[in-house]
Every structure is written in C-alpha cells, then in structure tokens.
Design a protein around this motif. Structure first.
Motif, mmCIF file in Angstrom:
data_model
loop_
_atom_site.group_PDB
_atom_site.id
_atom_site.type_symbol
_atom_site.label_atom_id
_atom_site.label_comp_id
_atom_site.label_asym_id
_atom_site.label_seq_id
_atom_site.Cartn_x
_atom_site.Cartn_y
_atom_site.Cartn_z
ATOM 1 N N LEU A 44 0.953 -1.278 -0.039
ATOM 2 C CA LEU A 44 0.055 0.024 0.015
ATOM 3 C C LEU A 44 0.831 1.341 0.005
ATOM 4 C CD1 LEU A 44 -2.483 -1.033 2.676
ATOM 5 C CD2 LEU A 44 -2.940 -0.981 0.184
ATOM 6 N N CYS A 45 0.519 2.402 -0.752
ATOM 7 C CA CYS A 45 1.199 3.673 -1.029
ATOM 8 C C CYS A 45 0.687 4.411 0.196
ATOM 9 C CB CYS A 45 1.003 4.175 -2.404
ATOM 10 S SG CYS A 45 1.832 5.740 -2.551
ATOM 11 N N ARG A 46 1.467 4.554 1.024
ATOM 12 C CA ARG A 46 1.144 5.532 2.331
ATOM 13 C C ARG A 46 1.917 6.868 2.224
ATOM 14 N NH1 ARG A 46 -2.448 2.377 5.267
ATOM 15 N NH2 ARG A 46 -1.786 0.159 5.420
ATOM 16 N N PRO A 47 0.881 7.954 2.186
ATOM 17 C CA PRO A 47 1.737 9.212 2.301
ATOM 18 C C PRO A 47 2.324 9.473 3.639
ATOM 19 C CG PRO A 47 -0.841 9.180 2.355
ATOM 20 C CD PRO A 47 -0.499 7.917 2.371
ATOM 21 N N LEU A 48 3.573 10.060 3.654
ATOM 22 C CA LEU A 48 4.080 10.617 4.797
ATOM 23 C C LEU A 48 4.144 12.179 4.733
ATOM 24 C CD1 LEU A 48 7.332 8.469 4.214
ATOM 25 C CD2 LEU A 48 5.188 8.016 5.885
ATOM 26 N N GLY A 49 4.219 12.853 3.669
ATOM 27 C CA GLY A 49 4.351 14.374 3.683
ATOM 28 C C GLY A 49 4.250 14.830 2.251
ATOM 29 N N ILE A 50 4.330 16.187 1.923
ATOM 30 C CA ILE A 50 4.120 16.804 0.759
ATOM 31 C C ILE A 50 5.191 17.714 0.388
ATOM 32 C CG2 ILE A 50 2.379 18.268 1.334
ATOM 33 C CD1 ILE A 50 1.009 17.811 -1.117
ATOM 34 N N ILE A 51 5.644 18.008 -0.665
ATOM 35 C CA ILE A 51 6.468 18.842 -1.033
ATOM 36 C C ILE A 51 6.090 19.516 -2.181
ATOM 37 C CG2 ILE A 51 9.024 19.409 -2.034
ATOM 38 C CD1 ILE A 51 9.848 16.975 -0.690
ATOM 39 N N THR A 52 6.043 21.054 -2.149
ATOM 40 C CA THR A 52 5.558 21.849 -3.090
ATOM 41 C C THR A 52 6.444 22.768 -3.885
ATOM 42 O OG1 THR A 52 5.093 23.848 -1.772
ATOM 43 C CG2 THR A 52 3.350 22.194 -1.816
ATOM 44 N N ASP A 53 6.255 23.437 -4.827
ATOM 45 C CA ASP A 53 7.384 24.101 -5.548
ATOM 46 C C ASP A 53 8.036 25.070 -4.941
ATOM 47 O OD1 ASP A 53 4.933 25.365 -5.887
ATOM 48 O OD2 ASP A 53 4.981 25.416 -8.103
ATOM 49 N N ARG A 54 6.976 25.899 -3.948
ATOM 50 C CA ARG A 54 7.446 26.724 -2.982
ATOM 51 C C ARG A 54 8.243 26.483 -1.872
ATOM 52 N NH1 ARG A 54 5.778 29.602 1.855
ATOM 53 N NH2 ARG A 54 5.983 31.837 1.401
ATOM 54 N N ASP A 55 7.952 25.244 -1.437
ATOM 55 C CA ASP A 55 8.977 24.505 -0.412
ATOM 56 C C ASP A 55 10.332 24.355 -1.014
ATOM 57 O OD1 ASP A 55 7.019 24.061 1.405
ATOM 58 O OD2 ASP A 55 6.322 21.951 0.543
ATOM 59 N N ILE A 56 10.517 24.036 -2.339
ATOM 60 C CA ILE A 56 11.837 23.731 -2.951
ATOM 61 C C ILE A 56 12.904 25.131 -2.988
ATOM 62 C CG2 ILE A 56 13.092 23.124 -4.915
ATOM 63 C CD1 ILE A 56 11.209 20.661 -5.294
ATOM 64 N N VAL A 57 11.835 26.086 -3.324
ATOM 65 C CA VAL A 57 12.291 27.464 -3.511
ATOM 66 C C VAL A 57 12.910 27.818 -2.178
ATOM 67 C CG1 VAL A 57 11.988 29.750 -3.800
ATOM 68 C CG2 VAL A 57 11.111 28.187 -5.365
ATOM 69 N N LEU A 58 12.160 27.809 -0.959
ATOM 70 C CA LEU A 58 12.567 28.178 0.297
ATOM 71 C C LEU A 58 13.905 27.396 0.998
ATOM 72 C CD1 LEU A 58 8.871 28.868 1.809
ATOM 73 C CD2 LEU A 58 10.625 30.619 0.942
ATOM 74 N N ALA A 59 13.660 25.998 0.572
ATOM 75 C CA ALA A 59 14.851 25.142 0.974
ATOM 76 C C ALA A 59 16.147 25.352 0.310
ATOM 77 C CB ALA A 59 14.354 23.937 0.946
ATOM 78 N N LEU A 60 16.008 25.766 -1.136
ATOM 79 C CA LEU A 60 17.194 25.419 -1.640
ATOM 80 C C LEU A 60 17.588 27.038 -2.218
ATOM 81 C CD1 LEU A 60 16.570 22.616 -4.105
ATOM 82 C CD2 LEU A 60 17.748 22.554 -1.890
ATOM 83 N N VAL A 61 16.774 27.362 -3.146
ATOM 84 C CA VAL A 61 17.224 28.748 -3.635
ATOM 85 C C VAL A 61 17.347 29.883 -2.469
ATOM 86 C CG1 VAL A 61 16.510 30.592 -5.457
ATOM 87 C CG2 VAL A 61 15.787 28.269 -5.802
ATOM 88 N N ALA A 62 16.643 29.980 -1.724
ATOM 89 C CA ALA A 62 16.721 31.347 -0.819
ATOM 90 C C ALA A 62 17.917 31.061 0.230
ATOM 91 C CB ALA A 62 15.380 31.262 0.325
ATOM 92 N N LYS A 63 18.197 29.714 0.568
ATOM 93 C CA LYS A 63 19.470 29.330 1.356
ATOM 94 C C LYS A 63 20.598 28.984 0.402
ATOM 95 C CE LYS A 63 16.577 27.654 5.183
ATOM 96 N NZ LYS A 63 16.226 26.820 5.845
ATOM 97 N N ASP A 64 20.673 28.929 -0.792
ATOM 98 C CA ASP A 64 21.720 28.649 -1.827
ATOM 99 C C ASP A 64 22.612 27.448 -1.359
ATOM 100 O OD1 ASP A 64 23.396 29.232 -3.884
ATOM 101 O OD2 ASP A 64 25.211 30.028 -2.596
ATOM 102 N N VAL A 65 21.374 26.303 -1.580
ATOM 103 C CA VAL A 65 21.719 24.900 -1.275
ATOM 104 C C VAL A 65 21.760 24.178 -2.282
ATOM 105 C CG1 VAL A 65 21.145 22.916 0.131
ATOM 106 C CG2 VAL A 65 21.010 25.255 1.217
ATOM 107 N N SER A 66 22.559 23.171 -2.533
ATOM 108 C CA SER A 66 22.431 22.356 -3.734
ATOM 109 C C SER A 66 21.434 21.378 -3.758
ATOM 110 C CB SER A 66 23.784 21.439 -3.931
ATOM 111 O OG SER A 66 23.676 20.387 -4.620
#
Length: 150
Positions: A44-66
C-alpha cells in the motif's frame, strides 16, 4: 459530493530518500506543483508528507543549497493533512481553509493514497455550480418574459 468524485487520481509521488533535484524534475516532467512523499507499506502506498514548488524555493534557492544535498524527507511538510475519499468536498474546503493548505492527499479505506484534491479542483467545482445557478436565473427571466408577452 464525495471528494473521490473530483480528486485527481494521477498523484506524482517520491521516496523520502529522493533528492530535491529528483523531486523538482518530477514536478517539471508531470507539470505539477506538488509531489506526495510516500512509503510502501505491505503493497500500500502510504503518504508521509508533501513537497510543493514553494518548499523547494525556500529550502534551496533562498538558502543557496545544492538540490542534491537535501532529501525529500528533509523538506516535506508534516504532519500531513489528508482527507478520506468519502468525505464531502465541503469538508475538504473547510480543512484547507482552517489548516492553510492548498492540497490534500486523498486516502482510501485502508489509509492508502488514492488521489489528491487541490484548491483549484474545488474552485473549478464551485465555478461550475455558480454558472449553473446563473443559467437558472437567466432561464427564469426568459420564461417570465415569454409568459407576459402571451
């Protein structure tokens, strides 16, 4: 109307160990703004969390992380807000409003991921209903004019 009738069944999923580069590529390829992070639980495919495009921007681009240095599990929003496939669309609307989310993974009877419903899905449904209501008013007015002219 149950959420099952309007949710999207083609949910794009990722593993918690996938890099954010992989998640972003999934979003690009599938033309979506979110990916549900899942785990396999006895088939069974059980959901754990969700990632949005905004999450990626805040986690990577805004912090200059690879994008290869961070995993989906590191960034996913949790605890995850979900909705049962048999819940009414108005329940989904209220849950989105009260929790401040735009997407709800939809769960089947065994807690498995069966779809996703978005604020856009609900907006489309409400717009269709309002359009139907407007057509009723227009038809009523035409019938009244027709009766008065006879």
């Amino acid at each position: 109307m149950p959420v099952a009738e309007i949710c999207s069944r083609g949910v794009v999923i990722a593993n918690p160990d996938n890099s954010l580069r992989t998640v972003a590529e999934l979003m690009r390829v599938h033309h979506v703004g979110s990916v549900v992070v899942t785990r396999d639980d006895a088939g069974l495919c059980r959901p754990l969390g969700i990632i949005t495009d905004r999450d990626i921007v805040l986690a990577l681009v805004a912090k200059d992380v690879s994008p290869d240095a961070v995993s989906a599990g590191d960034v996913m929003s949790e605890p995850l807000e979900t909705i049962d496939e048999n819940d009414e669309v108005w329940t989904a609307l209220e849950r989105m409003r009260s929790r401040g989310v735009r997407r709800l993974p939809v769960l089947g009877a065994r807690g498995e991921l069966v779809g996703i419903v978005s604020a856009d899905d609900l907006l489309e449904l409400v717009a269709e209903e309002l359009s139907s209501l407007a057509r009723i008013i227009g038809r009523e007015q035409r019938q009244e004019v027709s009766r008065r002219s006879n």
